[in-house]
Design a protein around this motif. Structure first.
Motif, short mmCIF file in Angstrom:
data_model
loop_
_atom_site.label_atom_id
_atom_site.label_comp_id
_atom_site.label_asym_id
_atom_site.label_seq_id
_atom_site.Cartn_x
_atom_site.Cartn_y
_atom_site.Cartn_z
N GLY A 105 4.53 4.48 12.91
CA GLY A 105 4.09 3.34 12.12
C GLY A 105 5.16 2.29 11.89
N TYR A 106 6.37 2.71 11.53
CA TYR A 106 7.43 1.74 11.22
C TYR A 106 7.77 0.84 12.42
CZ TYR A 106 8.42 4.21 6.79
OH TYR A 106 8.34 4.77 5.54
N PRO A 107 8.12 1.43 13.58
CA PRO A 107 8.46 0.54 14.70
C PRO A 107 7.29 -0.31 15.18
CG PRO A 107 8.42 2.84 15.41
CD PRO A 107 8.34 2.85 13.92
N MET A 108 6.07 0.23 15.12
CA MET A 108 4.92 -0.55 15.56
C MET A 108 4.65 -1.72 14.60
SD MET A 108 2.07 1.76 17.46
CE MET A 108 1.51 0.27 18.28
N LEU A 109 4.74 -1.46 13.30
CA LEU A 109 4.49 -2.52 12.33
C LEU A 109 5.54 -3.62 12.44
CD1 LEU A 109 3.39 -0.62 9.10
CD2 LEU A 109 1.97 -1.95 10.66
N GLU A 110 6.80 -3.21 12.64
CA GLU A 110 7.85 -4.22 12.76
C GLU A 110 7.64 -5.07 14.01
OE1 GLU A 110 12.67 -4.70 12.23
OE2 GLU A 110 11.84 -2.72 12.69
N ALA A 111 7.22 -4.42 15.09
CA ALA A 111 6.99 -5.16 16.33
C ALA A 111 5.78 -6.08 16.22
CB ALA A 111 6.80 -4.18 17.49
N GLY A 114 6.25 -7.92 11.89
CA GLY A 114 7.52 -8.40 11.37
C GLY A 114 8.03 -7.57 10.19
N ARG A 115 9.12 -8.04 9.56
CA ARG A 115 9.77 -7.29 8.49
C ARG A 115 8.90 -7.18 7.25
NH1 ARG A 115 13.68 -4.01 9.77
NH2 ARG A 115 14.50 -4.18 7.67
N GLU A 116 8.10 -8.22 6.95
CA GLU A 116 7.22 -8.15 5.79
C GLU A 116 6.17 -7.06 6.00
OE1 GLU A 116 4.24 -10.93 3.07
OE2 GLU A 116 4.84 -11.58 5.07
N GLY A 121 4.32 -1.44 5.00
CA GLY A 121 4.05 -0.16 5.63
C GLY A 121 4.79 0.99 4.98
N VAL A 122 6.00 0.75 4.48
CA VAL A 122 6.77 1.80 3.80
C VAL A 122 6.05 2.25 2.54
CG1 VAL A 122 8.93 2.31 2.61
CG2 VAL A 122 8.97 1.06 4.77
N VAL A 123 5.46 1.32 1.80
CA VAL A 123 4.70 1.67 0.59
C VAL A 123 3.52 2.56 0.95
CG1 VAL A 123 3.33 0.76 -1.32
CG2 VAL A 123 5.42 -0.42 -0.63
N ALA A 124 2.76 2.16 1.98
CA ALA A 124 1.61 2.95 2.41
C ALA A 124 2.03 4.35 2.86
CB ALA A 124 0.88 2.22 3.54
N ASP A 125 3.17 4.43 3.54
CA ASP A 125 3.66 5.71 4.05
C ASP A 125 4.14 6.63 2.94
OD1 ASP A 125 4.79 7.65 5.95
OD2 ASP A 125 6.72 6.83 5.30
N LEU A 247 -4.42 -5.97 3.34
CA LEU A 247 -5.53 -5.33 4.04
C LEU A 247 -5.16 -5.02 5.49
CD1 LEU A 247 -8.44 -4.37 4.13
CD2 LEU A 247 -9.15 -6.73 4.63
N SER A 248 -4.50 -5.94 6.16
CA SER A 248 -4.13 -5.72 7.56
C SER A 248 -3.21 -4.51 7.71
CB SER A 248 -3.45 -6.97 8.13
OG SER A 248 -4.35 -8.04 8.20
N ILE A 249 -2.20 -4.41 6.85
CA ILE A 249 -1.27 -3.29 6.96
C ILE A 249 -1.95 -1.98 6.59
CG2 ILE A 249 0.92 -2.33 6.16
CD1 ILE A 249 1.08 -4.87 7.95
N ALA A 250 -2.84 -2.01 5.59
CA ALA A 250 -3.57 -0.80 5.21
C ALA A 250 -4.41 -0.29 6.38
CB ALA A 250 -4.47 -1.09 3.99
N VAL A 251 -5.07 -1.20 7.08
CA VAL A 251 -5.90 -0.81 8.23
C VAL A 251 -5.03 -0.29 9.37
CG1 VAL A 251 -7.48 -1.65 10.00
CG2 VAL A 251 -7.76 -2.40 7.63
N LEU A 252 -3.94 -0.98 9.66
CA LEU A 252 -3.06 -0.54 10.75
C LEU A 252 -2.46 0.84 10.47
CD1 LEU A 252 -1.22 -3.89 11.65
CD2 LEU A 252 -2.96 -2.69 13.00
N GLN A 253 -2.05 1.07 9.22
CA GLN A 253 -1.49 2.39 8.88
C GLN A 253 -2.58 3.47 8.94
OE1 GLN A 253 1.50 2.78 9.31
NE2 GLN A 253 2.71 2.63 7.43
#
Length: 299
Positions: A105-111, A114-116, A121-125, A247-253
Motif C-alpha cells: 500500500g505505501y509504495p503504491m499510494l506514493e506512486a 503522492g506524499r499526501e 494511507g498510514v492512518v488507514a493502515d 474517500l479515494s485513499i480509503a477505497v485504494l487501501q
C-alpha cells in the motif's frame, strides 16, 4: 518503484529456492515466527508514536474495519452454504478481510497519489487495518483454528499478541514524545526485515497452478478483496459525503492485495495454509493492476 520491485523479487526468489536449493523443512515456519514475533512489533513500535490523527480522517479507519467485518459475514454465509470447513472460512476471512495496506500500500499510494496520499494511507493502515489484525485477526484464529473459544482465552490471546502489546507501548511512547533517535533507528532496521522475509517465506510455498478444489475459494476471496470490498467502501463513503481525497485513499487501501501477516497467521494456526498462500500470491500480482484501475476511476 524500488519497493514495488522488491515484492515480486522476493516472491520469485523463494519460489526458486524451494525448487532448486533444497532448503530446510522448517525454514518457512522459522521465518514466519520472526515476522510475527519480532519484525511486525518493531514496525508498530516505530510507526505508532509518529502517527497524528484528525477527526476528519475517521473514514480511513472505519473503512478498513468494515472490509474485515464484511469479509467475516460474507465468507461465513458462503462457507456455510457451500459446506466449507471452518479452517477454510477462517483462512478466507483473514487473507481477504485484511489488506496489505503497508508493504504494498505505501509504495503504491506514493506512486499514484503522492506524499499526501501516503500520509492518509498510514492512518488507514495503522489505525484501521492493523488494529483489525491485532484484534479481529487473532479472534478469527481463536474461533476457527480449533483453540479454546472462551471469552477469557480469546482475550488472553489478543492481549498477548506481540503486535498488540507493541501497539499499546507505541501509543504510550507517542504521548511521551517518541523514541530517541538511536532506538528509532534500531526499530526501523529490524522492521525492514519483515517484507523480504515474509515474501520469501510465501515464495517457498508458492505454486503456479491451483488444485481444482482451490479454484472456487480463490475466485470468491479475491472477488471480495479486489472488487466488491472497495466498491462497498466507495458507495458508503459517497453516501456519507466523505471528502474526495479521504474517500479515494480509503477505497485504494480497501482494494490492496491480501495481507502477508494474515497469511502467516493462517499458516501458524493451521487455517488451510496452502489456500491462504495461494490467495496471497495471486492477489499480490493481480492487485498491481486492479489498484491502478481503481486509481484511474477515482477522483
Amino acid at each position: 518503484m524500488d519497493s514495488l520491485l522488491l515484492i515480486p523479487s522476493c516472491l520469485f526468489l523463494g519460489f526458486l529456492v524451494a525448487r532448486f536449493a533444497s532448503p530446510p523443512k522448517d525454514m518457512a515456519p522459522a521465518l514466519n515466527w520472526w515476522v510475527i514475533q519480532i519484525a511486525l512489533p518493531a514496525i508498530v513500535l516505530e510507526l505508532i508514536p509518529r502517527l497524528s490523527f484528525n477527526i476528519d480522517l475517521w473514514y480511513l479507519v472505519i473503512s478498513q474495519w468494515l472490509v474485515f467485518i464484511g469479509a467475516a459475514i460474507v465468507f461465513q454465509l458462503i462457507g456455510s452454504w457451500l459446506g466449507w470447513s471452518r479452517a477454510r472460512i477462517g483462512a478466507l476471512i483473514l487473507v481477504c478481510g485484511l489488506g496489505n495496506t503497508s508493504f504494498i500500500g505505501y509504495p503504491m499510494l506514493e506512486a499514484l497519489r503522492g506524499r499526501e496520499g501516503l500520509a492518509f494511507g498510514v492512518v488507514a493502515d495503522q489505525l484501521g487495518c492493523f488494529i483489525m489484525l491485532s484484534v479481529g485477526g487473532v479472534l478469527v484464529t481463536a474461533v476457527y483454528g480449533g483453540a479454546s473459544t472462551s471469552a477469557s482465552a480469546v482475550a488472553k490471546k489478543i492481549l498477548l499478541f506481540p503486535a498488540f502489546i507493541a501497539l499499546i507501548i507505541g501509543l504510550i511512547v507517542g504521548q511521551l514524545g517518541g523514541w530517541p533517535d538511536q532506538i528509532d533507528s534500531i526499530l526501523s532496521r529490524i522492521g525492514a526485515t519483515l517484507t523480504p522475509l515474509a515474501l520469501f517465506s510465501v515464495g517457498l510455498r508458492l505454486r503456479l497452478s491451483l488444485y481444482k478444489y482451490q479454484l472456487m475459494p480463490v475466485m470468491i476471496g479475491l472477488s471480495w478483496k479486489l472488487l466488491l470490498a472497495p466498491l462497498a467502501i466507495l458507495g458508503l463513503g459517497s453516501a456519507f459525503a466523505v471528502s474526495a481525497n479521504v474517500l479515494s485513499i480509503a477505497v485504494l487501501q480497501a482494494a490492496m492485495a491480501p495481507m502477508i501477516s494474515a497469511a502467516i497467521l493462517a499458516d501458524q494456526n493451521d487455517l488451510e495454509p496452502d489456500l491462504a498462500n495461494a490467495i496471497l500470491g495471486i492477489g499480490i500480482v493481480m492487485s498491481l493492476f486492479t489498484v491502478t484501475a481503481w486509481h484511474l476511476l477515482l477522483p
